[in-house]
Design a protein around this motif. Structure first.
Motif, short mmCIF file in Angstrom:
data_model
loop_
_atom_site.label_atom_id
_atom_site.label_comp_id
_atom_site.label_asym_id
_atom_site.label_seq_id
_atom_site.Cartn_x
_atom_site.Cartn_y
_atom_site.Cartn_z
N GLN A 83 30.59 -13.39 -4.40
CA GLN A 83 29.65 -14.41 -4.88
C GLN A 83 28.54 -14.67 -3.85
O GLN A 83 28.32 -15.81 -3.40
CB GLN A 83 30.40 -15.69 -5.23
CG GLN A 83 31.26 -15.57 -6.47
CD GLN A 83 30.42 -15.36 -7.73
OE1 GLN A 83 29.89 -16.31 -8.29
NE2 GLN A 83 30.29 -14.10 -8.17
N THR A 139 30.23 -23.25 2.44
CA THR A 139 29.24 -24.30 2.67
C THR A 139 28.01 -23.86 3.44
O THR A 139 26.97 -24.54 3.39
CB THR A 139 29.89 -25.45 3.47
OG1 THR A 139 30.23 -24.98 4.79
CG2 THR A 139 31.14 -25.96 2.77
N MET A 176 24.77 -15.13 -2.69
CA MET A 176 23.52 -15.60 -3.27
C MET A 176 22.44 -14.53 -3.16
O MET A 176 22.43 -13.74 -2.21
CB MET A 176 23.08 -16.87 -2.55
CG MET A 176 24.03 -18.04 -2.73
SD MET A 176 24.02 -18.68 -4.42
CE MET A 176 22.41 -19.45 -4.46
N THR A 193 24.66 -20.48 -12.94
CA THR A 193 23.88 -21.59 -12.40
C THR A 193 23.18 -21.22 -11.11
O THR A 193 21.96 -21.39 -10.97
CB THR A 193 24.78 -22.82 -12.16
OG1 THR A 193 25.41 -23.19 -13.39
CG2 THR A 193 23.96 -24.00 -11.63
N SER A 194 23.94 -20.68 -10.15
CA SER A 194 23.37 -20.39 -8.83
C SER A 194 22.81 -18.97 -8.72
O SER A 194 22.00 -18.69 -7.83
CB SER A 194 24.44 -20.58 -7.75
OG SER A 194 25.46 -19.61 -7.87
N GLY A 195 23.29 -18.07 -9.59
CA GLY A 195 22.88 -16.68 -9.48
C GLY A 195 23.73 -15.87 -8.53
O GLY A 195 23.49 -14.66 -8.35
N ALA A 196 24.73 -16.51 -7.89
CA ALA A 196 25.63 -15.77 -6.99
C ALA A 196 26.30 -14.65 -7.77
O ALA A 196 26.66 -14.81 -8.95
CB ALA A 196 26.67 -16.72 -6.41
N TYR A 197 26.48 -13.51 -7.10
CA TYR A 197 26.95 -12.33 -7.81
C TYR A 197 28.01 -11.59 -7.02
O TYR A 197 27.99 -11.54 -5.79
CB TYR A 197 25.77 -11.39 -8.09
CG TYR A 197 26.15 -10.15 -8.87
CD1 TYR A 197 26.32 -10.20 -10.25
CD2 TYR A 197 26.36 -8.93 -8.21
CE1 TYR A 197 26.67 -9.06 -10.96
CE2 TYR A 197 26.72 -7.79 -8.92
CZ TYR A 197 26.88 -7.86 -10.29
OH TYR A 197 27.25 -6.75 -10.99
N SER A 225 19.24 -14.56 -2.26
CA SER A 225 18.47 -14.55 -1.00
C SER A 225 19.31 -14.03 0.16
O SER A 225 18.81 -13.32 1.03
CB SER A 225 17.96 -15.95 -0.70
OG SER A 225 19.03 -16.88 -0.59
N GLU A 255 36.89 -16.28 -4.70
CA GLU A 255 35.51 -16.39 -5.15
C GLU A 255 35.32 -15.90 -6.59
O GLU A 255 34.57 -16.52 -7.36
CB GLU A 255 34.59 -15.58 -4.22
CG GLU A 255 34.32 -16.23 -2.88
CD GLU A 255 33.39 -17.42 -3.00
OE1 GLU A 255 32.72 -17.57 -4.05
OE2 GLU A 255 33.31 -18.21 -2.05
N ARG A 260 29.24 -13.14 -12.16
CA ARG A 260 27.96 -13.79 -11.89
C ARG A 260 28.06 -15.28 -12.20
O ARG A 260 28.58 -15.67 -13.26
CB ARG A 260 26.85 -13.18 -12.73
CG ARG A 260 25.46 -13.76 -12.39
CD ARG A 260 24.39 -13.19 -13.30
NE ARG A 260 24.23 -11.76 -13.15
CZ ARG A 260 23.52 -11.17 -12.17
NH1 ARG A 260 22.92 -11.92 -11.26
NH2 ARG A 260 23.43 -9.86 -12.11
N ASN A 261 27.57 -16.10 -11.29
CA ASN A 261 27.49 -17.54 -11.51
C ASN A 261 26.18 -17.83 -12.24
O ASN A 261 25.11 -17.63 -11.68
CB ASN A 261 27.53 -18.28 -10.18
CG ASN A 261 27.59 -19.78 -10.35
OD1 ASN A 261 26.84 -20.36 -11.14
ND2 ASN A 261 28.48 -20.42 -9.60
#
Length: 268
Positions: A65, A118, A67, A57-61, A69, A46, A54-55
């Motif tokens: 990773q 997914t 999200m 685009t998606s904000g995944a951290y 929410s 990941e 930090r991604n």
């Protein structure tokens, strides 16, 4: 003796309460075998194991990773605070809790990895996309091998002689590999450690290689298999203590059949 059965009744009631608590609270769930190795592999795929990744685009951290929410919901469940900051310690607690829950649900690491990518609960691998199958293959390859210090094929420390080419494929460790198809080509790595693992792909078109340790031939490795698989543990050598060693891989052929190197995993 009217009270002779009371201690036994108290013990039975206490055990029942503990079992009920374990069923309701993830903190009491039995830890799946291989959980730490799976999390290490998942975090490596990941983010390369970085807690601050930090991604954009998606904000995944973070290392896993997660999200934003999902973090709020999972932190509430596993930390008791949906607003908890994503410190390394909190990331590990949340990931341990969530992955344990997923494994208890699916009972298969491959399906857990697919869900992590997914969000789909599908257990039918034939229906997974090509990209998700490659992702799962990478996670499971690292899970089998274990996470140590990884020296990839492009590292300056790996010295190549003869004609080697680059190949990119998402299932390879770090997505790439060096390969040679002509006999006599060599790859050499000097290292300090307690063990060394050569990681690479196998398949129906693959060739053979001689592996030498500290200048002496250790074995001949045949990479030919009935089906293709990346991230395979092709050779391993262990020592009783940390020391300086050299591994060399020499392509034997037959001509046109590739021998590939995804990298080397070293433990100290």
């Amino acid at each position: 003796m009217p009270n002779s059965r009371r201690p036994r009744a108290v013990i039975v009631a206490a055990l029942a309460a503990i079992l009920l608590l374990g069923a309701a609270n993830p903190a009491f769930a039995r830890t799946p075998a291989g959980l730490d190795r799976f999390l290490a592999a998942l975090g490596h795929v990941e983010s390369g194991g970085r807690y601050d990744a930090r991604n954009p685009t998606s904000g995944a951290y973070g290392k896993y990773q997660i999200m934003p929410s999902s973090w709020r919901a999972w932190a509430e469940r596993y930390l008791g605070d949906g607003g908890a900051r994503q410190s390394p310690k909190n990331q590990e607690i949340v990931a341990h809790g969530k992955v344990t829950s997923l494994f208890r649900r699916f009972d298969a690491w491959a399906v857990v990895a697919h869900w992590w990518l997914t969000g789909s609960p599908s257990t039918k691998r034939a229906g997974w996309s090509a990209s998700s199958r490659r992702y799962v293959a990478r996670v499971l390859a690292l899970y089998r091998l274990g996470i140590g210090r990884f020296v990839d094929d492009a590292a300056a420390r790996v010295r190549y002689t003869g004609r080697w080419r680059n190949a990119g494929y998402s299932a390879y460790a770090r997505g790439k590999a060096h390969y040679a198809t002509q006999g006599g080509a060599t790859a050499t790595l000097a290292f300090r450690g307690r063990s060394i693992v050569w990681v690479g792909p196998v398949g129906p078109t693959r060739g053979r290689a001689a592996v030498s340790i500290d200048g002496r031939t250790a074995t001949i490795v045949n990479l030919r298999r009935s089906s293709f698989e990346a991230g395979v543990r092709l050779f391993a050598r262990h020592w009783s203590k940390v020391g300086r060693h050299t591994i060399s891989i020499r392509v034997l052929g037959p001509s046109g059949r590739p021998v590939a190197i995804e990298g080397f995993r070293i433990r100290t």
